[in-house]
Scaffold this active site. Sequence first.
Site, PDB file in Angstrom:
ATOM      1  N   PRO A  98      -1.135   0.177   5.056  1.00  0.00           N
ATOM      2  CA  PRO A  98      -1.809  -1.069   4.642  1.00  0.00           C
ATOM      3  C   PRO A  98      -3.053  -1.435   5.449  1.00  0.00           C
ATOM      4  O   PRO A  98      -3.070  -2.412   6.207  1.00  0.00           O
ATOM      5  CB  PRO A  98      -0.710  -2.118   4.824  1.00  0.00           C
ATOM      6  CG  PRO A  98       0.119  -1.595   5.954  1.00  0.00           C
ATOM      7  CD  PRO A  98       0.124  -0.094   5.788  1.00  0.00           C
ATOM      8  N   CYS A  99      -4.118  -0.662   5.269  1.00  0.00           N
ATOM      9  CA  CYS A  99      -5.369  -0.976   5.955  1.00  0.00           C
ATOM     10  C   CYS A  99      -5.951  -2.310   5.489  1.00  0.00           C
ATOM     11  O   CYS A  99      -6.783  -2.905   6.182  1.00  0.00           O
ATOM     12  CB  CYS A  99      -6.379   0.154   5.772  1.00  0.00           C
ATOM     13  SG  CYS A  99      -6.632   0.692   4.079  1.00  0.00           S
TER      14      CYS A  99
END
Length: 280
Positions: A246-247
């Site tokens: 989850p950047c």
Amino acid sequence: MSDMEQSYHYGVIRRAIELIDQGGPTMSLEDLSSAMGMSPAHFQRLFSKWAGVSPKKLQQYLALGHAKALLNERFTTLETAQSVGLSGTGRLHDLFQRWEAMSPGEYARGGEGLEIFWGWSESPFGEALVMATTKGICGIAFAAETGAEAAMADMLSRWPNATFTEDPLTIRPLAQSAFGGPESLQRTPLFLMGSALQIKVWEALVSIPEGQVSTYSEIAQSIGCPKAVRAVASAIGRNPICWVIPCHRALRKTGGLGGYHWGLPVKRAMLAYESARRAG
């Protein structure tokens, strides 16, 4: 709700983001639905199917200031994050059933001798390009902002010496797992292909719970590289498996969104989607 419906509803959300930016978060349901060419009731149904909350609530999540609110209210401290070991073939994080990484030598060879399967899939954020090896997903790209051709070219360039084979039957169950919700996401097998620093950063990203955020500097601190904020930000931008790693949960210290490789509207929609799911 089917993947096709989710993808269609994301198209509605994408247009809504543009309208909210133009008219502000105080736009009434009637004004917003009218600008979308829909009745208020139909517009509300689409919103609720995609996000599980009312349009008014989602407007708050889609507003430009929502990132700052997240940083104030749901900031995750990563200073106690475990250091990442790159040896071995087991999982690197308890959230995932299997997370394997290629060796530094394999990475340096640009995927030489590796076969990568790919296929297009619908997702909650529009059309997604999913790539995988026999060990798990190695890449996910979103085409809503960049276009399909650019998304494909981007992913192909990451492993220039690999062999790429279109295989939607192999990709379909992996995509369904990745986009099927938190429980199936945790069981999704991954195969990470990156440098040692990049893999450290990506593992730190997975430590950020859904609906919460962290900063680039905090992530740098958590991996033992407090002065390497720029390098950490670059590694976040080069994350090949967006959404699963989850950047989008990484923000600037000021609460600004920062960058997002597949377009800031997609990043805002992801944060809104997770906030709505958490609220639900």
